[in-house]
Design a protein around this motif. Sequence first.
Motif, PDB file in Angstrom:
ATOM      1  N   ALA A 295       0.830  -1.213   0.000  1.00 26.23           N
ATOM      2  CA  ALA A 295       0.000   0.000   0.000  1.00 26.23           C
ATOM      3  C   ALA A 295       0.862   1.260   0.000  1.00 26.23           C
ATOM      4  O   ALA A 295       0.478   2.280  -0.571  1.00 26.23           O
ATOM      5  N   GLN A 296       2.032   1.187   0.620  1.00 28.36           N
ATOM      6  CA  GLN A 296       2.934   2.342   0.640  1.00 28.36           C
ATOM      7  C   GLN A 296       3.563   2.587  -0.726  1.00 28.36           C
ATOM      8  O   GLN A 296       3.852   3.723  -1.080  1.00 28.36           O
ATOM      9  N   THR A 297       3.764   1.522  -1.476  1.00 28.69           N
ATOM     10  CA  THR A 297       4.399   1.677  -2.785  1.00 28.69           C
ATOM     11  C   THR A 297       3.399   1.883  -3.910  1.00 28.69           C
ATOM     12  O   THR A 297       3.777   2.325  -4.983  1.00 28.69           O
ATOM     13  N   ASN A 298       2.130   1.567  -3.660  1.00 32.85           N
ATOM     14  CA  ASN A 298       1.100   1.720  -4.684  1.00 32.85           C
ATOM     15  C   ASN A 298      -0.190   2.180  -4.001  1.00 32.85           C
ATOM     16  O   ASN A 298      -0.836   1.407  -3.301  1.00 32.85           O
ATOM     17  N   SER A 299      -0.565   3.411  -4.245  1.00 33.37           N
ATOM     18  CA  SER A 299      -1.736   3.987  -3.570  1.00 33.37           C
ATOM     19  C   SER A 299      -3.035   3.266  -3.919  1.00 33.37           C
ATOM     20  O   SER A 299      -4.020   3.381  -3.193  1.00 33.37           O
ATOM     21  N   ASN A 300      -3.043   2.516  -5.003  1.00 33.15           N
ATOM     22  CA  ASN A 300      -4.244   1.751  -5.360  1.00 33.15           C
ATOM     23  C   ASN A 300      -4.575   0.694  -4.305  1.00 33.15           C
ATOM     24  O   ASN A 300      -5.717   0.260  -4.203  1.00 33.15           O
ATOM     25  N   TYR A 301      -3.583   0.286  -3.521  1.00 34.35           N
ATOM     26  CA  TYR A 301      -3.796  -0.740  -2.505  1.00 34.35           C
ATOM     27  C   TYR A 301      -4.167  -0.155  -1.148  1.00 34.35           C
ATOM     28  O   TYR A 301      -4.436  -0.897  -0.205  1.00 34.35           O
ATOM     29  N   SER A 302      -4.199   1.140  -1.048  1.00 29.76           N
ATOM     30  CA  SER A 302      -4.543   1.779   0.227  1.00 29.76           C
ATOM     31  C   SER A 302      -5.951   1.419   0.677  1.00 29.76           C
ATOM     32  O   SER A 302      -6.204   1.263   1.870  1.00 29.76           O
ATOM     33  N   LEU A 303      -6.857   1.282  -0.274  1.00 31.24           N
ATOM     34  CA  LEU A 303      -8.230   0.911   0.064  1.00 31.24           C
ATOM     35  C   LEU A 303      -8.281  -0.498   0.662  1.00 31.24           C
ATOM     36  O   LEU A 303      -9.013  -0.736   1.625  1.00 31.24           O
ATOM     37  N   LEU A 304      -7.502  -1.415   0.098  1.00 28.37           N
ATOM     38  CA  LEU A 304      -7.458  -2.772   0.662  1.00 28.37           C
ATOM     39  C   LEU A 304      -6.936  -2.756   2.098  1.00 28.37           C
ATOM     40  O   LEU A 304      -7.465  -3.442   2.963  1.00 28.37           O
ATOM     41  N   LEU A 305      -5.898  -1.973   2.328  1.00 27.86           N
ATOM     42  CA  LEU A 305      -5.339  -1.867   3.677  1.00 27.86           C
ATOM     43  C   LEU A 305      -6.361  -1.258   4.631  1.00 27.86           C
ATOM     44  O   LEU A 305      -6.552  -1.765   5.745  1.00 27.86           O
ATOM     45  N   ALA A 306      -7.024  -0.214   4.212  1.00 33.24           N
ATOM     46  CA  ALA A 306      -8.037   0.431   5.057  1.00 33.24           C
ATOM     47  C   ALA A 306      -9.171  -0.543   5.372  1.00 33.24           C
ATOM     48  O   ALA A 306      -9.656  -0.603   6.514  1.00 33.24           O
ATOM     49  N   GLN A 307      -9.597  -1.313   4.386  1.00 34.74           N
ATOM     50  CA  GLN A 307     -10.670  -2.295   4.596  1.00 34.74           C
ATOM     51  C   GLN A 307     -10.219  -3.373   5.569  1.00 34.74           C
ATOM     52  O   GLN A 307     -10.964  -3.789   6.446  1.00 34.74           O
ATOM     53  N   TRP A 308      -8.959  -3.835   5.423  1.00 34.46           N
ATOM     54  CA  TRP A 308      -8.415  -4.838   6.340  1.00 34.46           C
ATOM     55  C   TRP A 308      -8.427  -4.307   7.771  1.00 34.46           C
ATOM     56  O   TRP A 308      -8.851  -4.998   8.703  1.00 34.46           O
ATOM     57  N   GLU A 309      -7.955  -3.082   7.967  1.00 36.20           N
ATOM     58  CA  GLU A 309      -7.887  -2.511   9.309  1.00 36.20           C
ATOM     59  C   GLU A 309      -9.280  -2.356   9.915  1.00 36.20           C
ATOM     60  O   GLU A 309      -9.487  -2.632  11.097  1.00 36.20           O
ATOM     61  N   PHE A 310     -10.244  -1.954   9.103  1.00 39.89           N
ATOM     62  CA  PHE A 310     -11.625  -1.822   9.576  1.00 39.89           C
ATOM     63  C   PHE A 310     -12.188  -3.190   9.954  1.00 39.89           C
ATOM     64  O   PHE A 310     -12.755  -3.366  11.038  1.00 39.89           O
ATOM     65  N   ASP A 311     -12.032  -4.165   9.049  1.00 39.87           N
ATOM     66  CA  ASP A 311     -12.558  -5.511   9.299  1.00 39.87           C
ATOM     67  C   ASP A 311     -11.906  -6.148  10.526  1.00 39.87           C
ATOM     68  O   ASP A 311     -12.571  -6.837  11.296  1.00 39.87           O
ATOM     69  N   LYS A 312     -10.620  -5.936  10.685  1.00 43.89           N
ATOM     70  CA  LYS A 312      -9.898  -6.511  11.818  1.00 43.89           C
ATOM     71  C   LYS A 312     -10.490  -6.031  13.145  1.00 43.89           C
ATOM     72  O   LYS A 312     -10.745  -6.836  14.048  1.00 43.89           O
ATOM     73  N   LYS A 313     -10.750  -4.737  13.239  1.00 47.28           N
ATOM     74  CA  LYS A 313     -11.351  -4.195  14.470  1.00 47.28           C
ATOM     75  C   LYS A 313     -12.771  -4.719  14.670  1.00 47.28           C
ATOM     76  O   LYS A 313     -13.160  -5.100  15.771  1.00 47.28           O
TER      77      LYS A 313
END
Length: 76
Positions: free
Chosen positions: A11-29
């Motif tokens: 996600a740090q190297t490709n902003s297109n993956y930021s949404l996946l990271l954000a979704q993971w963090e939300f789902d994890k909580k």
Amino acid sequence: MAIEERLRSLAQTNSNYSLLLAQWEFDKKLLQRALNAVSTTFPHYSLHDSSHSSTIITQIEKIILPDIDKLSATDC
């Protein structure tokens, strides 16, 4: 977790993956709270709280660790 670190790195190297990271963090909580309620709903089950999920991910990481850098963002 190595898989989570891999996703964060992608996600740090490709902003297109930021949404996946954000979704993971939300789902994890969200799922941590839900999983912690399993024992009250199903008291006859073995431990199935968030620590159980973390243990599963840790075991998966042990298997795939040599090739973890080959995982895509969606694989993570």
